[in-house]
Design a protein around this motif. Structure first.
Motif, short mmCIF file in Angstrom:
data_model
loop_
_atom_site.label_atom_id
_atom_site.label_comp_id
_atom_site.label_asym_id
_atom_site.label_seq_id
_atom_site.Cartn_x
_atom_site.Cartn_y
_atom_site.Cartn_z
N PHE A 120 0.88 -1.14 0.08
CA PHE A 120 0.25 -0.06 0.04
C PHE A 120 0.87 1.31 0.03
CE2 PHE A 120 0.14 -1.48 4.42
CZ PHE A 120 0.72 -0.30 5.04
N LYS B 218 -1.54 4.22 -0.63
CA LYS B 218 -2.74 3.92 -1.66
C LYS B 218 -3.98 3.61 -0.58
CE LYS B 218 0.41 1.79 -4.65
NZ LYS B 218 0.87 0.42 -5.35
N TYR C 58 -5.74 -4.08 3.23
CA TYR C 58 -4.81 -4.80 4.24
C TYR C 58 -5.42 -4.85 5.65
CZ TYR C 58 -0.80 -5.05 7.22
OH TYR C 58 0.07 -5.50 8.01
N GLU D 222 -5.80 0.32 -1.01
CA GLU D 222 -5.04 -0.99 -0.43
C GLU D 222 -4.61 -1.00 0.99
OE1 GLU D 222 -3.68 -3.41 -2.70
OE2 GLU D 222 -4.72 -2.40 -4.17
N LEU D 223 -4.82 0.19 1.49
CA LEU D 223 -4.53 0.00 2.97
C LEU D 223 -5.96 -0.41 3.27
CD1 LEU D 223 -3.21 0.89 5.56
CD2 LEU D 223 -4.22 3.21 5.17
#
Length: 67
Positions: A42, A53, A60, A56-57
Motif C-alpha cells: 500500500f 494507497k 490490508y 490497498e490500505l
C-alpha cells in the motif's frame, strides 16, 4: 471554511502519512514503519515522497488481525 477545490480524504486515491493516519486511526510512526517494508503493497513512492494507497490500505486492514 473549507476550500472549494479541496477533495475529501475518503475520495482521494493516495494519501500522505498524515492523511492516512487521520483516515485509518493508525499512528504516523506505525504507518511509516509498515510502509518501510519493501514488500508493502500500500505504499507508493514519488521520488522521496511516500504516499499511501487508500484502497490497498483498506484491503490490508480488512485482512489484518493486528498491526
Amino acid at each position: 471554511m473549507r476550500n472549494v477545490n479541496e477533495v475529501p480524504i475518503w475520495e482521494k486515491s493516495n494519501l500522505t502519512l498524515e492523511e492516512a493516519a487521520a483516515y485509518s486511526g493508525i499512528g504516523i510512526t506505525k504507518l511509516r514503519a509498515m510502509s518501510n517494508d519493501e514488500n508493502c503493497q500500500f505504499v507508493l513512492w514519488n521520488g522521496a515522497k511516500r504516499l499511501i494507497k487508500r484502497r490497498e490500505l483498506d484491503k490490508y486492514t480488512d485482512k489484518a488481525y493486528s498491526i
